[in-house]
Design an enzyme around this catalytic site. Structure first.
Site, PDB file in Angstrom:
ATOM      1  CG  ASP A  12      -1.644   0.684   1.048  1.00 48.54           C
ATOM      2  OD1 ASP A  12      -2.846   1.587  -0.013  1.00 48.54           O
ATOM      3  OD2 ASP A  12      -2.269   1.213   2.195  1.00 48.54           O
ATOM      4  N   GLY A  13      -0.033   2.478  -0.921  1.00 51.34           N
ATOM      5  CA  GLY A  13       0.663   3.695  -0.908  1.00 51.34           C
ATOM      6  C   GLY A  13       1.157   3.673  -1.874  1.00 51.34           C
ATOM      7  CD1 TRP A  17       7.357   6.724  -2.535  1.00 49.19           C
ATOM      8  CD2 TRP A  17       6.413   6.817  -4.717  1.00 49.19           C
ATOM      9  NE1 TRP A  17       8.999   6.869  -2.881  1.00 49.19           N
ATOM     10  CE2 TRP A  17       8.486   6.869  -4.358  1.00 49.19           C
ATOM     11  CE3 TRP A  17       6.316   7.277  -5.745  1.00 49.19           C
ATOM     12  CZ2 TRP A  17       9.201   6.806  -5.440  1.00 49.19           C
ATOM     13  CZ3 TRP A  17       7.349   7.077  -6.241  1.00 49.19           C
ATOM     14  CH2 TRP A  17       9.051   6.994  -6.583  1.00 49.19           C
ATOM     15  CG  HIS A  29      -0.125   2.407  -9.222  1.00 54.77           C
ATOM     16  ND1 HIS A  29      -0.280   1.529  -8.245  1.00 54.77           N
ATOM     17  CD2 HIS A  29      -1.248   2.727 -10.018  1.00 54.77           C
ATOM     18  CE1 HIS A  29      -1.654   1.886  -7.839  1.00 54.77           C
ATOM     19  NE2 HIS A  29      -2.533   2.926  -8.159  1.00 54.77           N
ATOM     20  CD1 TRP A  61     -13.364  -4.886  -9.686  1.00 57.28           C
ATOM     21  CD2 TRP A  61     -12.941  -3.611 -11.370  1.00 57.28           C
ATOM     22  NE1 TRP A  61     -13.336  -6.286 -10.323  1.00 57.28           N
ATOM     23  CE2 TRP A  61     -12.607  -5.290 -11.079  1.00 57.28           C
ATOM     24  CE3 TRP A  61     -13.286  -2.709 -12.380  1.00 57.28           C
ATOM     25  CZ2 TRP A  61     -12.343  -6.043 -12.681  1.00 57.28           C
ATOM     26  CZ3 TRP A  61     -12.465  -3.547 -14.003  1.00 57.28           C
ATOM     27  CH2 TRP A  61     -12.505  -4.682 -13.869  1.00 57.28           C
ATOM     28  CG  LEU A 123       9.122 -16.778  -5.381  1.00 59.30           C
ATOM     29  CD1 LEU A 123       8.784 -16.996  -2.995  1.00 59.30           C
ATOM     30  CD2 LEU A 123       9.342 -15.807  -5.177  1.00 59.30           C
ATOM     31  CG  LEU A 180      -5.821  -6.930   8.500  1.00 56.64           C
ATOM     32  CD1 LEU A 180      -7.427  -8.423   9.188  1.00 56.64           C
ATOM     33  CD2 LEU A 180      -4.966  -8.007   8.241  1.00 56.64           C
ATOM     34  CB  SER A 181      -7.962  -3.907   2.580  1.00 57.93           C
ATOM     35  OG  SER A 181      -7.193  -2.532   3.264  1.00 57.93           O
ATOM     36  CD  GLU A 192       3.347 -13.744  15.497  1.00 54.94           C
ATOM     37  OE1 GLU A 192       3.580 -12.723  15.982  1.00 54.94           O
ATOM     38  OE2 GLU A 192       2.806 -15.057  15.411  1.00 54.94           O
TER      39      GLU A 192
HETATM   40  C1  FPP Z   1      -1.902   0.345  -3.281  1.00 57.19           C
HETATM   41  O1  FPP Z   1      -1.156   1.289  -3.065  1.00 57.19           O
HETATM   42  C2  FPP Z   1      -1.774  -0.664  -4.815  1.00 57.19           C
HETATM   43  C3  FPP Z   1      -2.324  -1.432  -5.985  1.00 57.19           C
HETATM   44  C4  FPP Z   1      -4.119  -1.032  -5.035  1.00 57.19           C
HETATM   45  C5  FPP Z   1      -1.364  -1.277  -6.514  1.00 57.19           C
HETATM   46  C6  FPP Z   1      -0.431  -2.434  -6.924  1.00 57.19           C
HETATM   47  C7  FPP Z   1       0.589  -2.523  -7.326  1.00 57.19           C
HETATM   48  C8  FPP Z   1       1.859  -3.256  -7.761  1.00 57.19           C
HETATM   49  C9  FPP Z   1       2.638  -3.188  -6.305  1.00 57.19           C
HETATM   50  C10 FPP Z   1       2.375  -2.352  -8.569  1.00 57.19           C
HETATM   51  C11 FPP Z   1       2.011  -3.455  -9.948  1.00 57.19           C
HETATM   52  C12 FPP Z   1       2.225  -4.718  -9.446  1.00 57.19           C
HETATM   53  C13 FPP Z   1       1.835  -5.611 -10.276  1.00 57.19           C
HETATM   54  C14 FPP Z   1       2.410  -7.327 -10.359  1.00 57.19           C
HETATM   55  C15 FPP Z   1       1.026  -5.642 -11.754  1.00 57.19           C
HETATM   56  P1  FPP Z   1      -2.546   2.950  -3.538  1.00 57.19           P
HETATM   57  O2  FPP Z   1      -2.512   2.681  -4.753  1.00 57.19           O
HETATM   58  O3  FPP Z   1      -3.948   2.393  -2.985  1.00 57.19           O
HETATM   59  O4  FPP Z   1      -2.100   3.540  -2.356  1.00 57.19           O
HETATM   60  P2  FPP Z   1      -2.754   4.936  -1.486  1.00 57.19           P
HETATM   61  O5  FPP Z   1      -2.711   3.946  -0.003  1.00 57.19           O
HETATM   62  O6  FPP Z   1      -1.186   6.157  -1.173  1.00 57.19           O
HETATM   63  O7  FPP Z   1      -3.455   5.788  -2.666  1.00 57.19           O
END
Ligand code: FPP
Length: 224
Positions: A12-13, A17, A29, A61, A123, A180-181, A192
């Site tokens: 998240d974040g 960022w 992203h 979505w 992995l 936990l969303s 943990e």
């Molecule tokens: C959450 O940050 C992140 C996501 C919903 C997307 C996660 C995607 C990636 C890490 C990159 C893509 C990877 C692949 C394999 C496609 P947020 O957008 O909720 O951030 P915020 O909380 O700052 O709004």
């Protein structure tokens, strides 16, 4: 000392960022994906066997079409480009989540990866894409009912998307929120959990090592 077999991450974040750098969310992203590649390298070096990544939730979505399309294109590009490389590195990639509503292109990609079998992967990466833990559980209960099986822990475990994976030992959520969303709610009963303030693109392998050091010495009681 606790051993770690399965790590789950809520990355998240990315959006915050990017905003802090006056860029759009999509830029965040793409940096998030760059960071993920580094973290995966570290995880392979650490010999962690299972990694589950929350990449797109069912509730995502609700975001703008531009952002959704961008996340889909990142996934599409990454998995198309790295098809052979991942195989060479003995990394298996599978998907968990709902397939309906996803674009045909993405569905095809998911099927290709889900049907590809690596011999003794180093992995196993489980990408939670269009994923909702509540929906996963409801689907499992419906499936058990249709098959006229008893509802118990074993039949539920066997019917979840994660049936081939052990439960996560450790869950990391970056970005500062302590929630936990709708992620792996059944599977993390005894996991943990570490909530980290850093935003995902800033989370580095040193941060991961620090968490693992702390994780290793936790007394895991399982209710004992
Ligand atoms: C959450 O940050 C992140 C996501 C919903 C997307 C996660 C995607 C990636 C890490 C990159 C893509 C990877 C692949 C394999 C496609 P947020 O957008 O909720 O951030 P915020 O909380 O700052 O709004």
């Amino acid at each position: 000392m606790n051993k770690i077999r399965h790590l789950a991450i809520i990355m998240d974040g990315n959006g915050r960022w990017a905003r802090a750098k006056n860029k759009n969310r999509s830029y965040g992203h793409s940096k998030g994906l760059e960071n993920l590649k580094n973290i995966i390298k570290k995880i392979v070096n650490l010999k962690i066997r299972y990694l589950t990544l929350y990449t797109f939730s069912f509730d995502n979505w609700k975001r703008s079409t531009v952002e959704i399309k961008y996340i889909f294109s990142l996934l599409d590009n990454y998995l198309n480009k790295n098809y052979l490389e991942l195989k060479k590195k003995k990394i298996s990639v599978k998907f968990i989540g709902e397939q309906n509503r996803l674009p045909l292109k993405i569905k095809k990609l998911i099927n290709i990866y889900n049907n590809r079998n690596e011999k003794r992967p180093k992995l196993h990466i489980n990408i939670a894409f269009n994923y909702s833990s509540k929906k996963e559980l409801l689907n499992a209960f419906k499936c058990i009912k249709n098959k006229k099986l008893n509802i118990n822990e074993k039949t539920v475990n066997k019917t979840l998307y994660t049936k081939l994976f052990p439960d996560p030992d450790l869950l990391i959520r970056t970005g500062g929120h302590k929630r936990l969303s709708d992620f792996l709610l059944w599977q993390i009963s005894y996991t943990e959990i570490f909530f980290v303030k850093k935003l995902w693109p800033d989370f580095n392998s040193k941060d991961l090592s620090n968490i693992l050091r702390n994780f290793k010495v936790i007394k895991r009681n399982y209710g004992k």
